[in-house]
Enzyme design. Structure first.
Site, PDB file in Angstrom:
ATOM      1  N   GLY A 298       3.759   3.071  13.676  1.00  0.00           N
ATOM      2  CA  GLY A 298       4.456   1.909  13.820  1.00  0.00           C
ATOM      3  C   GLY A 298       4.142   1.220  15.286  1.00  0.00           C
TER       4      GLY A 298
ATOM      5  N   GLU B 283      10.195  15.532  15.471  1.00  0.00           N
ATOM      6  CA  GLU B 283      10.586  15.274  14.061  1.00  0.00           C
ATOM      7  C   GLU B 283       9.549  16.493  13.326  1.00  0.00           C
ATOM      8  OE1 GLU B 283       9.298  11.857  11.986  1.00  0.00           O
ATOM      9  OE2 GLU B 283      11.177  11.542  11.317  1.00  0.00           O
TER      10      GLU B 283
ATOM     11  N   GLU C 221      10.354   0.746  10.131  1.00  0.00           N
ATOM     12  CA  GLU C 221      11.187   1.772   9.641  1.00  0.00           C
ATOM     13  C   GLU C 221      10.560   3.010  10.089  1.00  0.00           C
ATOM     14  OE1 GLU C 221      14.280   1.502   9.171  1.00  0.00           O
ATOM     15  OE2 GLU C 221      14.739  -0.323   7.975  1.00  0.00           O
TER      16      GLU C 221
ATOM     17  N   CYS D 282      13.490  10.611   6.748  1.00  0.00           N
ATOM     18  CA  CYS D 282      13.473  10.146   8.272  1.00  0.00           C
ATOM     19  C   CYS D 282      14.559  10.440   8.855  1.00  0.00           C
ATOM     20  CB  CYS D 282      12.847   8.665   8.183  1.00  0.00           C
ATOM     21  SG  CYS D 282      13.868   7.788   6.873  1.00  0.00           S
TER      22      CYS D 282
ATOM     23  N   LYS E 216       0.961  -1.249  -0.097  1.00  0.00           N
ATOM     24  CA  LYS E 216       0.101   0.051   0.088  1.00  0.00           C
ATOM     25  C   LYS E 216       0.804   1.387   0.052  1.00  0.00           C
ATOM     26  CE  LYS E 216      -2.068   2.720   3.169  1.00  0.00           C
ATOM     27  NZ  LYS E 216      -2.036   3.901   2.308  1.00  0.00           N
TER      28      LYS E 216
ATOM     29  N   GLY F 299       7.192   4.588   8.266  1.00  0.00           N
ATOM     30  CA  GLY F 299       6.066   5.576   8.349  1.00  0.00           C
ATOM     31  C   GLY F 299       6.406   6.134   9.746  1.00  0.00           C
ATOM     32  N   SER F 300       5.415   6.734  10.311  1.00  0.00           N
ATOM     33  CA  SER F 300       5.682   7.592  11.607  1.00  0.00           C
ATOM     34  C   SER F 300       5.686   6.580  12.925  1.00  0.00           C
ATOM     35  CB  SER F 300       4.414   8.472  11.861  1.00  0.00           C
ATOM     36  OG  SER F 300       3.259   7.621  12.007  1.00  0.00           O
ATOM     37  N   THR F 301       6.249   6.891  13.944  1.00  0.00           N
ATOM     38  CA  THR F 301       6.482   6.266  14.923  1.00  0.00           C
ATOM     39  C   THR F 301       4.972   5.860  15.736  1.00  0.00           C
ATOM     40  OG1 THR F 301       8.573   6.954  15.656  1.00  0.00           O
ATOM     41  CG2 THR F 301       7.427   6.217  17.355  1.00  0.00           C
ATOM     42  N   GLU F 302       4.293   6.681  15.485  1.00  0.00           N
ATOM     43  CA  GLU F 302       3.094   6.576  15.965  1.00  0.00           C
ATOM     44  C   GLU F 302       2.067   5.479  15.365  1.00  0.00           C
ATOM     45  OE1 GLU F 302       0.415   9.924  15.553  1.00  0.00           O
ATOM     46  OE2 GLU F 302      -1.033   9.175  16.239  1.00  0.00           O
TER      47      GLU F 302
HETATM   48  P1  TAP Z   1       2.398   7.503   8.744  1.00  0.00           P
HETATM   49  O1  TAP Z   1       1.288   8.265   8.746  1.00  0.00           O
HETATM   50  O2  TAP Z   1       2.965   6.715   9.367  1.00  0.00           O
HETATM   51  O3  TAP Z   1       1.842   6.647   7.024  1.00  0.00           O
HETATM   52  C1  TAP Z   1       2.839   5.750   6.549  1.00  0.00           C
HETATM   53  C2  TAP Z   1       2.055   4.658   5.806  1.00  0.00           C
HETATM   54  O4  TAP Z   1       1.089   4.047   6.910  1.00  0.00           O
HETATM   55  C3  TAP Z   1       1.168   5.455   4.718  1.00  0.00           C
HETATM   56  O5  TAP Z   1       0.771   4.410   4.101  1.00  0.00           O
HETATM   57  C4  TAP Z   1      -0.240   5.719   5.545  1.00  0.00           C
HETATM   58  O6  TAP Z   1      -1.428   5.647   4.579  1.00  0.00           O
HETATM   59  C5  TAP Z   1      -0.166   4.122   6.516  1.00  0.00           C
HETATM   60  N1  TAP Z   1      -1.033   4.270   7.819  1.00  0.00           N
HETATM   61  C6  TAP Z   1      -1.485   5.240   8.479  1.00  0.00           C
HETATM   62  N2  TAP Z   1      -2.349   4.832   9.445  1.00  0.00           N
HETATM   63  C7  TAP Z   1      -2.153   3.266   9.367  1.00  0.00           C
HETATM   64  C8  TAP Z   1      -2.554   2.330  10.236  1.00  0.00           C
HETATM   65  N3  TAP Z   1      -3.274   2.548  11.431  1.00  0.00           N
HETATM   66  N4  TAP Z   1      -1.945   0.887   9.873  1.00  0.00           N
HETATM   67  C9  TAP Z   1      -1.523   0.856   8.701  1.00  0.00           C
HETATM   68  N5  TAP Z   1      -1.030   1.895   7.803  1.00  0.00           N
HETATM   69  C10 TAP Z   1      -1.247   3.224   8.160  1.00  0.00           C
HETATM   70  O7  TAP Z   1       3.718   8.330   8.251  1.00  0.00           O
HETATM   71  P2  TAP Z   1       3.752   9.355   6.969  1.00  0.00           P
HETATM   72  O8  TAP Z   1       3.187  10.600   7.327  1.00  0.00           O
HETATM   73  O9  TAP Z   1       3.269   8.828   5.621  1.00  0.00           O
HETATM   74  O10 TAP Z   1       5.282   9.556   6.848  1.00  0.00           O
HETATM   75  C11 TAP Z   1       6.106  10.308   7.756  1.00  0.00           C
HETATM   76  C12 TAP Z   1       6.816   9.711   8.549  1.00  0.00           C
HETATM   77  O11 TAP Z   1       7.474   8.396   8.335  1.00  0.00           O
HETATM   78  C13 TAP Z   1       7.875  10.227   9.432  1.00  0.00           C
HETATM   79  O12 TAP Z   1       7.713   9.850  10.566  1.00  0.00           O
HETATM   80  C14 TAP Z   1       9.364   9.805   8.904  1.00  0.00           C
HETATM   81  O13 TAP Z   1      10.281   9.817   9.716  1.00  0.00           O
HETATM   82  C15 TAP Z   1       8.847   8.256   8.628  1.00  0.00           C
HETATM   83  N6  TAP Z   1       9.470   7.576   7.646  1.00  0.00           N
HETATM   84  C16 TAP Z   1      10.568   7.060   8.045  1.00  0.00           C
HETATM   85  C17 TAP Z   1      11.646   6.161   7.307  1.00  0.00           C
HETATM   86  C18 TAP Z   1      12.713   5.180   7.818  1.00  0.00           C
HETATM   87  S1  TAP Z   1      13.179   4.256   6.561  1.00  0.00           S
HETATM   88  N7  TAP Z   1      12.567   4.952   8.938  1.00  0.00           N
HETATM   89  C19 TAP Z   1      11.579   6.415   5.699  1.00  0.00           C
HETATM   90  C20 TAP Z   1      10.468   7.409   5.626  1.00  0.00           C
HETATM   91  C21 TAP Z   1       9.528   7.725   6.351  1.00  0.00           C
HETATM   92  P3  TAP Z   1      -1.998   7.068   4.532  1.00  0.00           P
HETATM   93  O14 TAP Z   1      -0.709   7.685   3.749  1.00  0.00           O
HETATM   94  O15 TAP Z   1      -2.993   7.048   3.549  1.00  0.00           O
HETATM   95  O16 TAP Z   1      -2.173   7.889   5.762  1.00  0.00           O
END
Ligand code: TAP
Length: 493
Positions: free
Chosen positions: A243, A391, A260, A294, A186, A238-241
């Site tokens: 995760g 962050e 991650e 990230c 996804k 994605g986000s720690t929350e």
């Molecule tokens: P999230 O809100 O956590 O979203 C990541 C993914 O998870 C998206 O596809 C999101 O869908 C989906 N998602 C949301 N709620 C979910 C749930 N309850 N169960 C399963 N999947 C769910 O993060 P973001 O805002 O997209 O990305 C930013 C974060 O990612 C930052 O904290 C960043 O540090 C982290 N990040 C980490 C890394 C590594 S390698 N550590 C790399 C890139 C980013 P939607 O998009 O539709 O909400």
């Protein structure tokens, strides 16, 4: 069918075809588009296309298709045969590199020079690298010699964020396929288009049906996917929350997970560092991809006696950055990915100023439409300020100082995260000492934000667990536990 033509120079014209609407990619074919939502260009807020919101029934179908492929044709293939598919995908990514670069820039807002020079070539490199492993897994040191052969988990659910849509897809899909798993992925709600183009690449490569399935949708789709009972392993970035929510949801199940998550990296500059080189590293560390990285070097820790010199040089360098049209190959910074992200950045910077930080940005005129934030430096930041601990995920650098190496380490490690760090110094012994002391999965020395498929990436503490890339990244996608009577397929021969 709308097409988008990108022509920086007549000889380098790239044509990207964007469909009006997209279905899901399940079992080797695209479904009929339904329950549509817009995906927009964050640089001007125009609608690029409409994509399907996958519901629980779609998740069921995709997981079932992945299971059939795993139990059937894909599971029966030798590693060498799997490797051929990965090589084929890697070559198609190279052949269609311009198309991917333009599409990714349109959907994400990042500058074309980054998608062209980093995202797409590194994504192809991940497929090449893992193609090479597919028939050599027993030599990857994943089990003690004489131990059981590594075997795939089965069906892997992969959920990725919006900041590197194609690259995160490659980080996830390449090792999963190399090790013999099948995938349901996804992409993020705001950046689905490169994953859908990748689905076309899977068709073009002749990948057996069901091996890769792409479900677009929002967080609800992600949640239904990771909670699906027939998923064997989860790979989430994605986000720690989120995760943490996933970790809670799989507690007590047999599902494996790699997480991650976020980061708040310290980029540590000592007074003996080559300052001009360090300035370039600081700029790349925080302004690459508008700081939506990230592992971004979002906390600059600079030795007190060179603080004024470093900040003055940094500001002069930032005056030269070009913020604007992401499709202009001279743009250094593009658009912020979404309105929600722009609001988050704005809110945190305002809080930083309210808590006592001084805010500075170079003069730059930002486009009137779209989501834009200027490169920003916050000085006078204290460790307790929220801009030093949270962050921001934007083009914002928080500057702190230190006097001694021990103080630098204490401040760098004073975060719940532990993803990456940078060290700038002439002394090799200090680099090694710092690398030993810093609680970060990746430590760069006299450089920053370098990525290579041979190198494992991942975090400590609230930055998650598991590694991606390198030999270590393969371990997350295999099991060495004894076979159960029903697990007769998926050999890594
Ligand atoms: P999230 O809100 O956590 O979203 C990541 C993914 O998870 C998206 O596809 C999101 O869908 C989906 N998602 C949301 N709620 C979910 C749930 N309850 N169960 C399963 N999947 C769910 O993060 P973001 O805002 O997209 O990305 C930013 C974060 O990612 C930052 O904290 C960043 O540090 C982290 N990040 C980490 C890394 C590594 S390698 N550590 C790399 C890139 C980013 P939607 O998009 O539709 O909400």
């Amino acid at each position: 069918m709308p097409t988008f033509e990108y022509a920086p120079a007549p000889e380098s014209r790239a044509v990207v075809t964007i469909e009006k609407s997209y279905g899901l990619f399940i079992d080797g074919t695209f479904t009929r588009p339904k329950a549509l939502f817009d995906t927009i260009n964050p640089a001007d807020e125009s609608v690029l296309a409409q994509v399907t919101q996958a519901g629980p029934r779609d998740v069921d179908k995709a997981v079932a298709a992945a299971r059939r492929a795993f139990d059937g044709e894909w599971g029966a293939l030798s590693g060498a045969e799997r490797g051929k598919y990965l090589f084929r995908i890697a070559r198609i990514l190279q052949e269609r590199a311009r198309e991917f670069a333009v599409l990714e820039t349109l959907d994400n807002g990042k500058p074309i020079k980054e998608t062209r020079d980093v995202d797409v070539p590194v994504a192809a490199a991940h497929f090449f690298y893992h193609a090479g492993w597919a028939d050599k897994l027993e030599h990857a040191g994943l089990t003690p010699s004489g131990g059981p052969l590594p075997r795939p988990h089965g069906v892997v659910a992969q959920v990725i964020p919006w900041n590197f849509p194609l690259l995160m897809l490659a980080w996830k899909i390449a090792p999963a396929l190399a090790t013999g798993n099948t995938v349901v992925l996804k992409p993020a709600e705001t950046t689905p288009l490169s994953a859908l183009l990748f689905a076309q690449v899977c068709q073009q490569a002749g990948l057996p049906a069901g091996v890769v399935n792409i479900l677009t949708g929002d967080g609800r789709t992600g949640q239904a996917l990771v909670e699906h009972p027939d998923v064997d392993k989860i790979a989430f970035t994605g986000s720690t929350e989120v995760g943490k929510a996933i970790a809670r949801s799989i507690a007590g199940t047999t599902k494996k997970a790699t997480l991650e998550l976020g980061g708040k990296a310290a980029n540590v500059v000592f007074d003996d560092a080559p300052i001009d080189q360090a300035i370039e590293g600081i700029v790349n560390g925080i302004f690459f991809n508008q700081g939506q990285v990230c592992c971004a070097g979002s906390r600059l820790l600079v030795q007190e006696n060179v603080h004024d010199q470093v900040v003055a040089k940094l500001k002069r360098r930032l005056e030269t950055l070009r913020v604007g049209d992401p499709l202009d190959k001279n743009s250094d910074l593009g658009a912020i990915n979404s309105r929600a992200q722009l609001e988050r950045i704005t809110r945190l910077v305002d809080i930083g100023v309210a808590q006592g930080a001084q805010r500075w940005s170079p003069e730059c005129s930002l486009p009137a439409t779209g989501f834009w934030f200027p490169p920003t430096v916050l000085t006078g930041v204290a460790q307790t300020h929220r801009v030093a601990t949270e962050e921001i995920f934007g083009p914002v650098l928080s500057v702190l100082t230190f006097r001694t190496p021990a103080e630098a380490v204490a401040k760098a490690n004073n975060t719940p995260y532990g993803l990456s760090a940078g060290v700038w110094t002439e002394k090799g012994s200090r680099i090694l000492w710092m690398a030993d002391q810093l609680k970060a999965g990746v430590v760069w020395a006299n450089t920053f934000n370098r990525f290579d498929p041979t190198s494992p990436f991942g975090g400590y503490k609230e930055s998650g667990y598991g590694r991606e890339g390198g030999r270590q990244g393969l371990a997350a996608y295999v099991t060495t536990s004894p076979r159960t009577p029903s697990s007769t397929t998926g050999d890594t021969r």
